[in-house]
Design a protein around this motif. Sequence first.
Motif, PDB file in Angstrom:
ATOM      1  N   ALA A  12      37.596  46.431  27.235  1.00 58.51           N
ATOM      2  CA  ALA A  12      37.421  45.828  28.556  1.00 58.51           C
ATOM      3  C   ALA A  12      37.555  44.308  28.486  1.00 58.51           C
ATOM      4  O   ALA A  12      38.177  43.684  29.361  1.00 58.51           O
ATOM      5  N   LEU A  16      40.343  42.059  30.450  1.00 56.54           N
ATOM      6  CA  LEU A  16      39.914  41.020  31.378  1.00 56.54           C
ATOM      7  C   LEU A  16      40.418  39.646  30.954  1.00 56.54           C
ATOM      8  O   LEU A  16      40.730  38.809  31.799  1.00 56.54           O
ATOM      9  N   ILE A 198      38.030  47.304  38.694  1.00 59.09           N
ATOM     10  CA  ILE A 198      36.825  47.052  37.905  1.00 59.09           C
ATOM     11  C   ILE A 198      35.605  46.907  38.814  1.00 59.09           C
ATOM     12  O   ILE A 198      34.520  47.421  38.529  1.00 59.09           O
ATOM     13  N   GLN A 201      34.511  50.327  39.982  1.00 57.29           N
ATOM     14  CA  GLN A 201      33.868  51.053  38.897  1.00 57.29           C
ATOM     15  C   GLN A 201      32.441  50.584  38.680  1.00 57.29           C
ATOM     16  O   GLN A 201      31.531  51.392  38.461  1.00 57.29           O
TER      17      GLN A 201
END
Length: 207
Positions: A12, A16, A198, A201
């Motif tokens: 992640a 990002l 994101i 989520q």
Amino acid sequence: MDISVIVSFLFAAVVLTIMPGPDNLFVLAQSISQDKRAGIATSLGLCSGLVVHITAAAVGISALLYQSSLAFSIVKYLGAAYLLYLAFQAFRERKQSTLVKNQHNQPYIALYRKGIIMNILNPKVSLFFLALLPQFVNQHVGYASLQMVTLGVIFIIQAFLIFTAISLFASSIKGLLLKNSAIVGKINMVKGVLIGIIGIQIAFSSK
């Protein structure tokens, strides 16, 4: 911490970090306008500034996590709302270029300081880590602050490596970026979609 959690967080973090945003575009701009060492110096400054935000997140959120589920939910939804706002901003800015040419070379130490100040004075970075780090904390293990600091160190290391790679390869894409400003608009469109995913989520994540 479970190795699967660390691997998930690292994945992640890399996604990002490589998504074009103020930090990596700033590094790219310094590398293009000056040289790769300028980009690396800026990268060091930006990553040094992350230490402040990660420490603040670890100290503040660890207490909230243990106090109540309500506090956790408030932080979660604030973080999700912020990420969705960033996605909205990315869509609005899809026709704008954020690369700025510098006409005068700056000392590397000045660029390092600029990177630190730019990061520390950006409250959005703190809110970003408040939203991200708690999602990977194992409540049953305990030591939430230590877990978040560990994750923060991982984030800093991978961010510096990626920023350095951007600096090193900036010369090979210099001509393309300076001739075609429409690329930045397309990048912002993709960034908006990914950040929006994101944010959704996080909004539906559980404690």
